[in-house]
Design a protein around this motif. Sequence first.
Motif, PDB file in Angstrom:
ATOM      1  N   ASP A 178     -10.963  31.059  19.232  1.00  0.00           N
ATOM      2  CA  ASP A 178     -10.822  30.927  20.681  1.00  0.00           C
ATOM      3  C   ASP A 178     -10.864  29.478  21.149  1.00  0.00           C
ATOM      4  O   ASP A 178     -11.084  29.203  22.330  1.00  0.00           O
ATOM      5  CB  ASP A 178     -11.873  31.759  21.407  1.00  0.00           C
ATOM      6  N   GLY A 179     -10.656  28.540  20.238  1.00  0.00           N
ATOM      7  CA  GLY A 179     -10.536  27.151  20.631  1.00  0.00           C
ATOM      8  C   GLY A 179     -11.862  26.487  20.933  1.00  0.00           C
ATOM      9  O   GLY A 179     -12.930  27.024  20.653  1.00  0.00           O
ATOM     10  N   PRO A 180     -11.806  25.290  21.533  1.00  0.00           N
ATOM     11  CA  PRO A 180     -13.038  24.531  21.789  1.00  0.00           C
ATOM     12  C   PRO A 180     -13.855  25.136  22.925  1.00  0.00           C
ATOM     13  O   PRO A 180     -13.328  25.889  23.752  1.00  0.00           O
ATOM     14  CB  PRO A 180     -12.520  23.145  22.164  1.00  0.00           C
ATOM     15  N   PRO A 181     -15.140  24.797  22.993  1.00  0.00           N
ATOM     16  CA  PRO A 181     -15.971  25.256  24.113  1.00  0.00           C
ATOM     17  C   PRO A 181     -15.459  24.708  25.445  1.00  0.00           C
ATOM     18  O   PRO A 181     -14.676  23.754  25.499  1.00  0.00           O
ATOM     19  CB  PRO A 181     -17.360  24.702  23.780  1.00  0.00           C
ATOM     20  N   ARG A 182     -15.956  25.294  26.510  1.00  0.00           N
ATOM     21  CA  ARG A 182     -15.555  24.943  27.869  1.00  0.00           C
ATOM     22  C   ARG A 182     -16.619  24.043  28.490  1.00  0.00           C
ATOM     23  O   ARG A 182     -17.795  24.373  28.511  1.00  0.00           O
ATOM     24  CB  ARG A 182     -15.424  26.242  28.677  1.00  0.00           C
ATOM     25  N   TYR A 183     -16.196  22.880  29.024  1.00  0.00           N
ATOM     26  CA  TYR A 183     -17.133  21.987  29.699  1.00  0.00           C
ATOM     27  C   TYR A 183     -17.512  22.580  31.051  1.00  0.00           C
ATOM     28  O   TYR A 183     -16.646  22.987  31.833  1.00  0.00           O
ATOM     29  CB  TYR A 183     -16.521  20.598  29.876  1.00  0.00           C
ATOM     30  N   CYS A 184     -18.805  22.611  31.334  1.00  0.00           N
ATOM     31  CA  CYS A 184     -19.303  23.286  32.540  1.00  0.00           C
ATOM     32  C   CYS A 184     -19.289  22.397  33.780  1.00  0.00           C
ATOM     33  O   CYS A 184     -19.598  22.871  34.876  1.00  0.00           O
ATOM     34  CB  CYS A 184     -20.725  23.792  32.297  1.00  0.00           C
ATOM     35  N   GLY A 185     -18.996  21.110  33.627  1.00  0.00           N
ATOM     36  CA  GLY A 185     -18.928  20.229  34.785  1.00  0.00           C
ATOM     37  C   GLY A 185     -20.162  19.377  34.991  1.00  0.00           C
ATOM     38  O   GLY A 185     -20.223  18.609  35.962  1.00  0.00           O
ATOM     39  N   TYR A 186     -21.133  19.497  34.103  1.00  0.00           N
ATOM     40  CA  TYR A 186     -22.343  18.683  34.235  1.00  0.00           C
ATOM     41  C   TYR A 186     -22.929  18.371  32.872  1.00  0.00           C
ATOM     42  O   TYR A 186     -22.634  19.021  31.872  1.00  0.00           O
ATOM     43  CB  TYR A 186     -23.374  19.346  35.149  1.00  0.00           C
ATOM     44  N   THR A 187     -23.753  17.339  32.871  1.00  0.00           N
ATOM     45  CA  THR A 187     -24.368  16.862  31.637  1.00  0.00           C
ATOM     46  C   THR A 187     -25.869  17.092  31.707  1.00  0.00           C
ATOM     47  O   THR A 187     -26.421  17.418  32.766  1.00  0.00           O
ATOM     48  CB  THR A 187     -24.048  15.367  31.439  1.00  0.00           C
ATOM     49  N   SER A 188     -26.550  16.919  30.584  1.00  0.00           N
ATOM     50  CA  SER A 188     -27.997  17.144  30.497  1.00  0.00           C
ATOM     51  C   SER A 188     -28.658  15.921  29.868  1.00  0.00           C
ATOM     52  O   SER A 188     -28.268  15.481  28.791  1.00  0.00           O
ATOM     53  CB  SER A 188     -28.277  18.383  29.639  1.00  0.00           C
ATOM     54  N   VAL A 189     -29.634  15.370  30.576  1.00  0.00           N
ATOM     55  CA  VAL A 189     -30.491  14.304  30.049  1.00  0.00           C
ATOM     56  C   VAL A 189     -31.900  14.870  30.030  1.00  0.00           C
ATOM     57  O   VAL A 189     -32.372  15.403  31.043  1.00  0.00           O
ATOM     58  CB  VAL A 189     -30.434  13.032  30.926  1.00  0.00           C
ATOM     59  N   ARG A 190     -32.607  14.767  28.899  1.00  0.00           N
ATOM     60  CA  ARG A 190     -33.890  15.461  28.801  1.00  0.00           C
ATOM     61  C   ARG A 190     -34.844  14.740  27.858  1.00  0.00           C
ATOM     62  O   ARG A 190     -34.424  14.032  26.948  1.00  0.00           O
ATOM     63  CB  ARG A 190     -33.672  16.910  28.335  1.00  0.00           C
ATOM     64  N   SER A 191     -36.139  14.959  28.116  1.00  0.00           N
ATOM     65  CA  SER A 191     -37.181  14.370  27.280  1.00  0.00           C
ATOM     66  C   SER A 191     -38.504  15.027  27.654  1.00  0.00           C
ATOM     67  O   SER A 191     -38.539  16.076  28.302  1.00  0.00           O
ATOM     68  CB  SER A 191     -37.234  12.851  27.473  1.00  0.00           C
ATOM     69  N   HIS A 192     -39.602  14.383  27.275  1.00  0.00           N
ATOM     70  CA  HIS A 192     -40.931  14.847  27.675  1.00  0.00           C
ATOM     71  C   HIS A 192     -41.825  13.632  27.878  1.00  0.00           C
ATOM     72  O   HIS A 192     -41.643  12.598  27.234  1.00  0.00           O
ATOM     73  CB  HIS A 192     -41.530  15.806  26.639  1.00  0.00           C
TER      74      HIS A 192
END
Length: 400
Positions: A178-192
């Motif tokens: 089914d091809g490549p994943p679909r970009y959802c329109g946002y990115t994630s930056v994360r840590s603790h």
Amino acid sequence: MTAERFTATVVGGGIGGLAAAAALARCGLEVTVVERAPSFGPAGSGLMLYPNGVAAADAISSRLGRRLRAAGHVIGPDEERVLLNASGRVLAREKIGRLGWPDGTPSISILRTAVQNALIDEVSFAGAEVRMGTVVCEYEAGRGPVSLRLSDGSTHCADLLVAADGIWSSVRERMVADGPPRYCGYTSVRSHTPGDWPWPQGFVANGNGVQIFAAPVADGTLYWTAKITALSGTWPQLGPEAAQRALAELIAGWPAAIVRLITESDPADVAVTDVHDRDPVSRWVEGRVVLLGDAAHPMAPALGQAANMAFEDAAVLAAELRTHVVDGGRGDFDTALRAYQQRRVERTARVALLSRRQGLLDQGAGAVRSLVRNTAMSLRGRKDAALHEVTRWAVSASAA
């Protein structure tokens, strides 16, 4: 004379793969995990195990369930999560403790590395083997055992191949194409970040095109995830340290404690990834090859359900194999895998689509959409409208 045990090879040593390995080994299969990374390292920031994920972990092993409770922050029945706007005004106090009570199965906020360590320990305890730095290069699937060729040049057969190799799964590509994943329109930056915070029970802060989620994990530490509306590739190309600085600049006018939460994280612990998902599919099985976790149903993080769904998959797959394959030595893989697929496809498709919809609402890019999101949170007193429904699950339940 002892009967020969059925064998399973699990591709991928992430949460889904390790959970599957522990579950299958505990139900009587001889299990080998193959993981392409040369070693296990820190696994990122944190995650929420909601009551459905904790119930699945308990079903895999009560020992695993106890370990996860001990390693994370168990959310009590009266605990609240504060929902804020970008100026720090309280929109609502979400009663997240009610998700798991009164039946007693709680939510747990926990570092990913703690989940990984608990699973590695459980895999070892259950007697499964883990082969690091190894890739399945080829496989041949028919009606019987699966023939495998590994990157070290060795070949062997397994009665079952479990593909838990994530959203970019090569096994899924061959099976579903089914091809490549679909970009959802946002990115994630994360840590603790360790420290003393005004919202020690966690919070969600909402700005224009930015949402920051934080939850306690242990010893005053909060793990946090910022979701940022952006063009694909914009934030990952910055790298962790520059992305951390850019995020702090983006929210410079927010409450000082939230900005400090971002700036006081160790840059070495910051992860940056664009968020992708896929449209649900109904085919997870080819012969004795089966998809699990993100390889089967990658989803946006808006409902915090990816790891929980992987735990559910592992528990259900083990239950069906125990019933149709192991008990009495029947070896009926066809029935077991069909039953697993039937029980999981509808539920995970619904959760994936709900997560996609919630993610679009969360981002609130633009004044009107921000107002719609914040108003919805204020009126319903919670972040995620569907979360209470999604977390009601038991391993013995039907697909619905």
